[in-house]
Design a protein around this motif. Structure first.
Motif, short mmCIF file in Angstrom:
data_model
loop_
_atom_site.label_atom_id
_atom_site.label_comp_id
_atom_site.label_asym_id
_atom_site.label_seq_id
_atom_site.Cartn_x
_atom_site.Cartn_y
_atom_site.Cartn_z
N ASP B 277 -0.02 6.58 -6.83
CA ASP B 277 -1.48 6.44 -7.02
C ASP B 277 -1.81 5.09 -7.66
O ASP B 277 -2.79 4.44 -7.30
CB ASP B 277 -2.01 7.55 -7.93
N GLY B 278 -1.00 4.69 -8.63
CA GLY B 278 -1.30 3.48 -9.38
C GLY B 278 -1.04 2.21 -8.60
O GLY B 278 -1.79 1.25 -8.70
N SER B 279 0.02 2.18 -7.80
CA SER B 279 0.35 0.94 -7.11
C SER B 279 -0.15 0.91 -5.67
O SER B 279 -0.11 -0.14 -5.03
CB SER B 279 1.86 0.69 -7.15
N GLY B 280 -0.63 2.03 -5.17
CA GLY B 280 -1.28 2.07 -3.86
C GLY B 280 -0.42 1.46 -2.77
O GLY B 280 0.73 1.85 -2.55
N ALA B 281 -0.97 0.46 -2.09
CA ALA B 281 -0.30 -0.13 -0.93
C ALA B 281 0.97 -0.90 -1.31
O ALA B 281 1.75 -1.29 -0.44
CB ALA B 281 -1.26 -1.07 -0.21
#
Lengths: 297, 424
Positions: B277-281
């Motif tokens: 969730d925090g680092s996404g892509a």
């Protein structure tokens, strides 16, 4: 032997980090200088702005940039609504108005942090952006991360707009008159509540929008606010309490100090060096680096 | 009209009576508590503060065990009677001193045994409290080698120390082709992360790989500076020890500055929802270390038939996939369950029962969905379960982990060297 490539990159990193601090420091300094409110909720406005980015960006094609106009409007409206409450607790017969404002905004900060934690849980959230990704490599200088560069430009632009409004418009003149002497301003026919709401709303709007940029730069986390509150305090002390132009100098000093200390001394020494600078400034020049702010007492 | 000193006398009598009542009630509490028909496990974990995510993971792990055994078996069977398990929580607030207070509170509340906190920092403060009070304590989370080097008699851990996990995961990564010639090692300046970074550095040095730099940073550092220095050193691999927030900041800064070594290995937690969730892509292609994921090929055992059966049950209960910390926490409960069954003493446990329980734990061998659990006795890993195999994982495009090392455990090929940021 100092590596020139690394050196210039550290300068870039420091300046852009300072730019991020400027986006927060401008509004905070305005709130203190004009409204005489030491707003402990500043970091939580950043945090809520970042979460608005995380929640709304997927509705706009996973692009955080498009959320900013919405955050500007929402935060301005919310700030304008909150300001009368702050005015209520910091005026009248209440003792220590500055402290009352601090306590009120501390409560607001706790409420915002707890609310976000309850709604979204403890996890960090990504604020996506496909426009502000990667970096621009400039031969001979280094890489300018796009999102940080845009954030810094946003912060400095915000400062310029505030300065223009304060010193080149009738509304700005009214706000400065209120900051100078509320009673006389009221006697001159200035609608104090209206202009204070505009000032606080503008501060909240800028800070919330800064939160979206910071969310795109790092991420949105319920615990991120306190760090930015601390840096906002650092900024106004270095800039000189309530002295807006000093915010840029303060941001640059903080950013460069942090970057150079981390790389050339030790990452563990960053806070030590920053606090040392704050203490020295408070001892030697309580009115800020340029000596043009109010005295820190 | 009553005289003033009569009022005072009445007041003093009332206060005296109240104080006596409270005192007697307190004494009753200190005596080990009233008869119970449940086993009371005191769980100390961080339900607030910076570590609340990990605290929540351990809580889900402990609850998963207690809920399952109570629901499916009615509790723990002792001499023909069944006793339910009750887990009572005390908030360590992500703070070692609050953790020590919380452990004391659990002991004063008459807990039969303790389930340990999330994070080594807090565990290091809870272990001495368990030791002073001769209270059995199993942690399903903490990984710092320092905990086991102290030689505590009353503390045990189901997750292998990070000096093993970090070392073995790094060794597996260093075996990938093209073999790396240099690494850059960073970590957050706190016990667990430092131990992780040291284990990574040691593995690289043992493999004859050049360590370009090793440095620790505070949690809230700005990672553009870390990345710029690393980029300048141009290593083949970047190894990082820390918690999830620091991993997210590191990959974000790397993407912004275009820093692409052949791979990032980060521990702890790259296969958690929080990291994704925090680092996404930026999450895909990250390497991580674990000792358990749902797809690992291990036989089942007590309470859950297989790793996948546990994962399905956890997903149904909490709506999120479990990681190895949650699994290790559930395994800690299962170990207690087996040890208490062998002890064959009804709750509440006496001090002699607790001492005997320690002896049982030292010799126990439990086959669980998490792996076989046995505890070392003596040496630098005293009372740590070091038998669970370390797995090198890599996140795929969709963020799901694949076991890519060591060779005998791999379920897929590593995507290595990882693609540059602008090629993803």
């Amino acid at each position: 032997m100092v590596d020139i490539g690394l050196f210039t990159q550290i300068v870039i990193n420091g300046l852009l980090l300072g730019g991020i601090y400027v986006t927060i420091g401008v509004g905070f300094s305005l709130a203190f200088g004009v409204l005489e409110v030491v707003d402990f909720a500043v970091g939580e406005y950043v945090m809520v702005g970042a979460f608005m980015g995380a929640v709304l960006a997927p509705l706009f094609g996973a692009e955080g940039v498009f959320v900013i106009p919405i955050v500007l409007v929402v935060f301005f409206a919310v700030g304008a609504l909150i300001q009368p409450l702050i005015h209520h607790v910091t005026t009248g017969d209440r003792p220590h108005p500055l402290l009352m404002g601090l306590v009120f905004t501390f409560g607001l900060a706790t409420f915002l942090r707890g609310g976000v934690l309850t709604i979204f849980g403890p996890n960090s959230q990504d604020v996506p952006s496909s426009l502000l990704t990667g970096g621009i490599a400039v031969p001979g200088l280094g890489t300018f991360p796009v999102v940080r560069t845009v954030t810094a430009v946003f912060g400095v632009s915000g400062l310029v707009v505030f300065m223009y409004y304060l010193y080149r418009t009738r509304g700005g003149m009214a706000i400065r008159a209120i900051a100078e002497d509320r009673t006389n301003a009221r006697l001159m026919g200035i609608n104090i509540n209206r202009y204070q709401s505009i000032a606080y709303g503008a501060y909240a709007a800028l800070t919330g929008s800064a939160g979206v940029f910071i969310g795109m730069t790092f991420n949105a986390s319920p615990g991120m606010g306190l760090q930015y509150t601390a840096f906002a305090f650092f900024m106004v002390v270095l800039a000189g309490m309530g002295y807006l132009p000093g915010v840029i100098i303060a941001g640059v000093v903080l950013g460069l100090t942090q970057s150079f200390t981390a790389v050339y001394i030790s990452g563990n020494a960053v806070l030590l060096v920053l606090f040392a600078i704050i203490y020295v400034v408070l001892l030697v020049s309580p009115a800020g680096i340029l000596g043009k702010g109010e005295w820190a007492t | 009209m009553p005289r003033k000193h009569d009022d005072r006398r009445t007041f003093l009598k009332s206060v005296g009576a109240a104080a006596t009542t409270v005192g007697l009630a307190g004494c009753a509490g200190l005596g080990g508590g009233p008869e119970r028909d449940t086993f009371l496990l005191g769980a100390v974990t961080s339900l607030s503060g910076d570590l609340r995510f990990g605290g929540g993971v351990t809580q889900r792990g402990y609850d998963m065990w207690a809920d399952t055994i109570n629901r499916e078996q009615g509790g723990i069977e002792i001499g023909g009677d069944t006793y339910e398990v009750e887990v009572e929580y005390a908030d360590a607030q992500s703070n070692p001193s609050a953790g020590a207070d919380a452990a004391s509170q659990m002991i004063n509340d008459g807990a039969d045994a303790l389930l340990g906190p999330y994070s080594s920092n807090v565990t290091l403060s809870v272990c001495p409290i368990a030791e002073q009070n001769s209270m059995p304590h199993i942690t399903g989370s903490a990984e710092s080698p320092q905990i086991w080097q102290e030689g505590y008699e009353y503390s045990f851990g189901t997750i292998p120390t990070v000096s093993i996990i970090g070392n073995e995961a790094t060794s597996a990564l260093l075996n990938l082709e093209p073999q790396p010639e240099s690494v850059y090692v960073t970590g957050v300046n706190e016990p667990f992360s430092e131990a992780t970074a040291v284990s990574m550095r040691t593995a690289a040095e043992d493999a004859g790989v050049t360590v370009e730099n090793y440095e620790l940073f505070p949690r809230d550092t700005d990672y553009t500076n870390v990345v710029s220095a690393a980029q300048n050193a141009d290593p083949d691999l970047h190894l990082h020890g820390g918690h999830i927030g620091s991993h997210v900041d590191l990959v974000s800064a790397s993407e912004q500055l275009g820093y692409t070594p052949n791979g990032f290995l980060m521990h702890y937690g790259v296969n958690t929802g929080s990291y994704k969730d925090g680092s996404g892509a930026q999450a895909p292609y990250t390497f991580g270390a674990t000792v358990w994921i749902p797809s690992v090929d291990r036989s089942g055992g007590v309470l859950f038939d297989s790793p996948q059966a546990y994962a399905d049950a956890a997903e149904a209960a909490y709506g999120s996939a479990p990681d190895y910390t949650q699994a290790g926490s559930t395994a800690a409960g299962i170990v207690y369950q087996e040890a208490l069954t062998e002890l064959n003493a009804a709750p509440p446990l006496s001090q002699d029962d607790k001492d005997e329980l320690i002896g049982i734990l030292e010799e126990i061998e439990v086959n669980t969905f998490y792996g076989d659990v046995t505890f070392e006795v003596g040496g630098e890993y005293h009372h740590n379960n070091i038998n669970t195999q370390t797995l090198l994982i890599q996140l795929g495009e969709d963020g799901s982990p694949t076991i890519v090392g060591p060779e005998d455990a791999a379920t897929g090929e590593a995507n290595y060297p990882v693609p540059a940021w602008d090629e993803r």
